[in-house]
Design an enzyme around this catalytic site. Structure first.
Site, PDB file in Angstrom:
ATOM      1  CG  ASP A 383      -1.921   1.098   1.249  1.00  0.00           C
ATOM      2  OD1 ASP A 383      -1.980   1.859   0.267  1.00  0.00           O
ATOM      3  OD2 ASP A 383      -2.654   1.218   2.242  1.00  0.00           O
ATOM      4  CB  CYS A 410      -4.431   6.580  -2.830  1.00  0.00           C
ATOM      5  SG  CYS A 410      -2.733   7.161  -2.671  1.00  0.00           S
TER       6      CYS A 410
END
Length: 457
Positions: A383, A410
């Protein structure tokens, strides 16, 4: 023959100097708006063919676009749609009174229906996958949809209050507000519509914050914990913080830039997967109250951990995915987390202290991972920050022979670039899911599950 007079140095400088660029700021163009682009704007072209990145508009509209950045000859200009001549069927009146040209820069799509926002985000993901990874949605195992979080599917004109962490700037008069788009200027506000109830109920906007540069307000979604983090201007004293709800108070140190406790707990408590996580000193936790659970479930469903698996959780923060993995791989399995933030590592070790076979290492992934000596793993979660993992880290991961890799992203551009690197390393995308965990903004969260190209799983 008479010699030519020597030219002065000033004359040479004038002749050699480039002509100053002509600013186009304030110039207006009537344009037909084309497709959405990554970054919360759409693409248009002037009659002369110069590219405009236009905010506050939608594909297919005809608008008057006023240039906000750029000059003659620039590769592109930035602009705001200041008048809509032919609106899109997806346009709504922006619910927020602070949205619009020259106003608050926190939201990008207040003027679009919720369903249209998700379609726009899906178009951006598809474009980035194709352009940077050469992947169609079908090749990425993605149906093209961007799913709303639970409770966020609201009618046009209604705004979900989802943001559990809000960074307020302070103007010269001590008013709390939000930054204008691509600017240090502050837009004072009385209420942020996307702020979670736990943030709004603090009453930050109604207080005088003279002497402060910024205030971050945090309302944990997994508990009643509330926290404010104050960043004083140089030489300023901290105010007495009296808000509408009990809060702990932290401050940013003027000399070291660190976060220091003033009073109350130096952390907030969050919940996910039936476990409580301590998140200290403004450390990272997903901002949407449903995000941590949503992403954790997507990752675990994609990886399908087995008892006895060895797993890596890279850029692990306070241990969200490491904890979920540890629960599922059991006592004979093992999990290694790597995180660069010192306080986040302390929190992760605290949060996962009940697991004997979980280890958390501090440092940058690209430095620590090679030093571990690990040559193989069954599962990997990464991540990374907005910039992505990068070519060298992806190459290293591809060499570990993991059965499944979960990539949480993201930023669709960074995701697409790294998926291209994984393809070069022998991995293909098995499935991709996209979640609208930042409504009203251009941001979107994706979870890609990868597997070896030439190996049965």
């Amino acid at each position: 023959m008479q010699a030519e007079p020597k030219k002065s140095q000033a004359g040479n400088a004038r002749e050699g100097a480039a002509e100053p660029a002509v600013s186009l700021i304030g110039k207006e163009y009537e344009v037909e708006v084309g497709p959405v682009a990554h970054g919360g704007h759409c693409i248009a072209r002037t009659a002369e063919g110069q590219v405009l990145f236009v905010r506050h508009t939608l594909p297919g509209e005809t608008v008057i676009a006023r240039v906000t950045e750029g000059e003659e000859g620039a590769r592109f200009l930035r602009a705001d749609a200041v008048s809509v001549l032919e609106p899109s069927k997806d346009r709504v009146e922006a619910p927020c009174p602070y949205a619009g040209p020259g106003r608050c820069g926190g939201c990008d799509w207040q003027h679009a229906k919720p369903g249209a926002q998700r379609r726009l985000k899906g178009e951006v993901i598809a474009e980035q996958l194709q352009r940077l990874a050469g992947l169609t949605p079908e090749e990425a195992g993605w149906d093209g949809t961007v799913m709303p979080a639970e409770g966020d599917k609201l009618p046009a004109g209604e705004v979900p209050s989802w943001r559990t962490r809000v960074q307020y700037a302070v103007d010269a008069d001590g008013n709390a507000g939000l930054r204008r788009h691509r600017s240090h200027e502050v837009e004072p506000i009385e209420h942020c519509m996307i702020a979670a109830e736990g943030v709004s109920e603090l009453g930050i906007e109604q207080r005088d914050w003279s002497g402060m540069a910024s205030i971050e307000a945090i309302a944990a979604s997994g508990s009643q914990d509330r926290q404010v983090i104050l960043a004083p201007k140089p030489g300023a004293r901290l105010p007495i913080v009296e808000l509408d709800k009990p809060v702990s108070v932290m401050r940013i140190g003027e000399k070291d830039g660190g976060t220091h406790r003033v009073h109350g707990r130096p952390f907030v408590r969050e919940r996910a997967d039936g476990r409580t996580y301590r998140v200290g000193s403004g450390g990272f936790w997903q901002v949407h109250p449903k995000a941590a659970e949503t992403l954790m479930l997507a990752v675990m469903q994609g990886l399908t951990p087995r008892k006895g698996d060895t797993a890596l959780d890279l850029y692990c923060g306070v241990g969200l995915f490491a904890g979920a993995l540890a629960d599922r791989v059991g006592e004979k399995g093992a999990v290694l987390g790597i995180e660069s933030g010192k306080r986040a590592v302390e929190d992760a070790r605290h949060n996962l202290a009940s697991f004997d076979r979980v280890r958390i290492e501090q440092g940058k992934v690209e430095s620590v991972l090679p030093r571990t000596g690990i040559t193989e793993a069954d599962l990997v979660v990464l991540d990374p920050p907005r910039a992505g993992a990068g070519k060298q880290t992806v190459k290293h991961l591809a060499g570990l022979g993991a059965r499944r890799i979960a990539y949480v992203a993201c930023d669709p551009a960074a995701l697409a670039r790294d998926l291209g690197y994984f393809r070069d390393g022998g991995y293909r995308v098995r499935t991709l899911r996209a979640f609208d965990l930042f409504p009203m903004t251009h941001h979107v969260e994706c979870v890609a599950i990868l597997e070896p190209t030439k190996k049965d799983v």
